[in-house]
Every structure is written in C-alpha cells, then in structure tokens.
Design a protein around this motif. Structure first.
Motif, short mmCIF file in Angstrom:
data_model
loop_
_atom_site.label_atom_id
_atom_site.label_comp_id
_atom_site.label_asym_id
_atom_site.label_seq_id
_atom_site.Cartn_x
_atom_site.Cartn_y
_atom_site.Cartn_z
N CYS A 4 0.86 -1.18 0.00
CA CYS A 4 0.00 0.00 0.00
C CYS A 4 0.89 1.23 0.00
O CYS A 4 1.84 1.32 0.79
N VAL A 60 0.57 5.27 0.42
CA VAL A 60 -0.34 6.35 0.83
C VAL A 60 0.21 7.68 0.32
O VAL A 60 1.28 8.11 0.73
N VAL A 115 -3.30 4.90 -2.26
CA VAL A 115 -4.41 5.53 -1.55
C VAL A 115 -4.17 7.03 -1.42
O VAL A 115 -3.05 7.47 -1.15
N ASP A 116 -5.23 7.80 -1.65
CA ASP A 116 -5.14 9.25 -1.47
C ASP A 116 -6.50 9.73 -0.97
O ASP A 116 -7.54 9.20 -1.37
N ASN A 117 -6.51 10.76 -0.11
CA ASN A 117 -7.78 11.25 0.42
C ASN A 117 -8.42 12.31 -0.47
O ASN A 117 -9.49 12.83 -0.15
N LEU A 132 -8.27 4.06 2.92
CA LEU A 132 -7.03 3.70 3.61
C LEU A 132 -7.18 2.40 4.39
O LEU A 132 -6.26 1.58 4.43
N ILE A 177 4.41 5.38 3.47
CA ILE A 177 3.86 6.73 3.67
C ILE A 177 4.61 7.67 2.74
O ILE A 177 5.82 7.87 2.88
N VAL A 237 -1.90 10.15 8.54
CA VAL A 237 -1.81 8.79 7.97
C VAL A 237 -1.49 7.78 9.07
O VAL A 237 -2.07 6.68 9.10
#
Length: 429
Positions: free
Chosen positions: A4, A6, A29-31, A70, A82, A102
């Motif tokens: 993963c 982030v 993954v991204d917000n 996430l 990260i 994170v």
C-alpha cells in the motif's frame, strides 16, 4: 508482495507504479477523491515522462489500483509506504501533519503485523513519532515496525531514478525487518545500505543540502567571475576534473527551486537549531540562492533601463526541465520583479504554463518559443529545456524587436550568439 502506498504525488505515484511493474500488487491511496478519479480514468495529475504509460499498463494488468479507502489499503497489504507531502512551515520547520494523519489512520486499521515505511522526506525522529502515534491509537494488540526508506528521485527522470537508483537506503530497527525491504528491492540489483532509522532520515537531508551547497557555491564563484572578467564555465571545467569535486550540480545560473532543495535546507537549519548546533553554512546556502533572481534582474536593468513598457519573452517556467512543477521556480520571482518594473511579459514553457496561469493569469502565454520572441526587446532563458538549445536562431532574430538574449542558465555559447548578431549576456561569463 502486497503493498500500500499512501499519497499519489510525485513520490507516491512513481513508487507505486514501479513496484507494480516489478510484479507486486499495489494499492495507491489518497484522500483527494478528484485525484483518484483522474487516475482511475487514466489521467495523470502530474507531468512526468513515461509515467502515464507505466501506470496504465499496470492498471490494465491488474497489479495497480487507486482508492480513497485507507482501511482497505492497510488490511490488504504487508508493507505500507507513507509518501505524503511534508511542506515547510513559515519558520522552516517541516509540517508533519499529513504524516501524523496517515499514522492515525494506519493505527485504526492495523489488524496484523505490518511494516510501515516512511518514504516522505522527514526530520530525524519522525520514525519514533510514527511508532508512538500508531502504538497509542491502535485498536488491536498487534506488532508492527517502522522503517525509513528515503527517496532520491528527480522530477523529470523519476521513473529512471526509481528503477536505477545510485543507492537504496533502508533504516530499520533490526536486520530481520530490513530483509523484507531488501527482498522488495532485490530485483533492481542496486547498492543497498542498511542503517538505523535516525541515520536514514538524516541521509536524505544531508544529501539534498550538500547538492544545494554545490549550486550556491558555484553561483557565488560566478559573481566573482563577472567582476573579475573570468569565465565560470572554464572554472567549473577545471574544478570538475578533480575527482574529489566533480562537475555535477556545478551549473551556475538562477539557483535551485522545486519541492525538495529549498524546503530540505530550511528544515535542516531548523533541525540544527533544535539540537543547539550552528547552522551558519546552511543559512549561507539559502542566502546566496535567495538573491539569484534579483541578480538576474539587475543584469537586465543594467543593460535595458528603463524597463517600463519593454517586452520580454520568457522561455521556461518550470523549476527545471521535463516537469510542470513550478514550486519555488525562479520564473515566478523573475515575473514578479519584471511586473514591478512595469515590463510586458510573453511566456512559453512546454509543460508548466497551465500551472503558472493560476498565479499570473494576466501575462501572455505563447504557443512556442518563436511566439514569445516575436516583437520582444529581449529574450530571457529561465529553464534549460532541451528544445531551447535547438532553436532556429536566425528565425528568432528575425522576429525580435531587438536581438538581445539574457541567458539565466548558460545554455548557449556566447561567441556563437554574438556571431549571429545577438547582444548576449549570461551568468559568470
């Protein structure tokens, strides 16, 4: 291996795409939902040669997916990178709020042993902070380890730098943990160094600050050369033959910009002060670099005063070639200073114009270098894109109002431009 990543900025997106291309199953993954939607549609949020093809190929083969979830990313992965932004605060300190956010998210989702890897550029001690946040907020009694694995990629050649790095640094709490990362990178067959976590975190800042120092050093030498009548390019050549010095990052010009060098040197200054050590050397690097745009404008002003009403064609807006990144770009300082002199600006860049329009919407943006040169009193070379080195100079001189070039990156040979009829000025020559 299930991975993963982030964060889908330069570091995260390139890291995820390369790991997928090496045969791993990767979830990025991204917000920011809009960014994830773009990526799932095959649209890249950044300009980087070869990235679109690499991402789309691995998406089609099912090894690379993008998500805002996430929790899902953490649960399906063995190793979590990260790779979020660590921008500077006003005082130069690194803003670790994204890393902290994170870490809290990982803590809520971790359900079995994981290795959490700090890929973002972070100050010494951040690994300890991440471990403490996860330990304090985890909902299950599971073990985990935190590793530092700094990146050394350059925008514009990020994929190559990730596939063929000079070295791979793994800062791990134990040899056993380091072996998992060694296995992940083994297929690259590049030099690997295992250190403690603190040393790995420091290596990144020390490396970038040293390279920034070389740039500021040669610009300080260029200033002397201009006054003394010496040619800084010959000075660099003479120095570069010394294997202890080398010629890399010894290009005199407008100084450094971008998302790494400025903030990393500032952060190192803050770190030095935090631990009570002198930061004089690092402060000098920043001070020399800060003055480069004004130095260039002073040169122009000396030859073309008054500048009000004169038209300047700017070639290059990105902080360096082969990217659309304008963070800390010298072009922004130069445009601001020219506008303060009430000059007229026409600008061209192969990739960065849309980003620059957000900051300077009212200057004229051109379709080509020749359009920027047309009717201009002078042409300013601000970014050393390769296409600028290959221009038809007879065509350039024919469309300019006055045949004047101010070369902020020393991409041309003075004698050739003068032979063609240009009034030519450069840095340190």
């Amino acid at each position: 291996m299930n991975i993963c990543v982030v964060g889908t900025g330069y570091v995260g997106l390139v890291t995820g795409a390369v790991f997928a291309d090496l045969g791993n199953d990767v979830i990025c993954v991204d917000n920011v939902k809009e960014k994830i939607d773009m990526l799932n549609s095959g649209i890249m949020p950044i300009y980087e040669p070869g990235l679109k093809e690499l991402v789309n190929h691995n998406m089609e083969d099912g090894r690379l997916i993008f998500s805002t979830d996430l929790n899902d990313g953490v649960m399906r992965s063995e190793v979590i990178f990260i790779a979020v932004g660590t921008p500077p605060k006003e005082n130069g300190e690194t803003d670790l709020s994204h890393v902290q956010h994170v870490a809290r998210g990982i803590a809520r989702s971790i359900e079995r042993y994981k290795i959490i890897v700090n890929k973002s550029t972070v100050p010494v001690g951040t690994g300890d902070m991440v471990r403490e946040i996860i330990e304090r907020n985890k909902r299950r009694d599971v073990d985990f380890d935190v590793v530092s694995n700094p990146e050394f990629l350059r925008e514009g050649s990020a994929i190559r730098d990730t596939l063929y790095p000079d070295r791979i640094i793994i800062g791990a709490p134990s040899q056993h943990v380091a072996m998992t990362l060694l296995e992940l990178y083994a297929s690259l067959e590049r030099p690997m160094l295992i250190t403690d976590v603190h040393s790995a975190e420091m290596i990144k800042y020390a490396s970038n600050s040293f390279l920034a120092m070389k740039i500021s050093f040669i610009n300080a030498i260029a200033n002397i050369c201009e006054k003394a009548g010496a040619d800084v390019t010959q000075v660099v050549k003479g120095m570069g033959y010394d294997k202890r010095i080398g010629s890399n990052f010894m290009n005199p010009g407008l100084g450094f910009g971008g998302s790494c060098f400025p903030k990393d040197v500032d952060s190192l200054i803050h770190i030095a002060r935090k631990f009570g050590t002198k930061a004089t050397l690092f402060e000098s690097i920043v001070e020399i670099n800060k003055y480069r745009a004004q130095h260039f404008i002073n040169l122009i002003k000396e030859k073309m005063d008054p500048m009000a009403g004169k038209q300047f064609g700017i070639l290059g807006l990105a902080f360096k070639p082969n990217t659309d990144d304008i963070r800390e770009a010298k072009s922004l300082e130069i445009i601001k200073l020219l506008l303060a002199e009430k000059a007229i600006i026409k600008a061209y860049d192969p990739a960065a114009m849309e980003n620059c329009k957000k900051i300077f919407p009212d200057i004229e943006y051109c379709k080509s270098s020749y359009d920027a040169a047309e009717g201009s009193d002078a042409l300013l070379i601000v970014t050393e894109w390769n296409e600028f080195k290959l221009l038809n100079m007879e065509k350039i001189i024919a469309v300019m109002k006055k045949p004047v070039i101010f070369d902020g990156r020393n991409i041309y040979r003075p004698e050739r431009k003068k032979r063609l009829g240009f009034e030519y000025y450069s840095i340190g020559r």
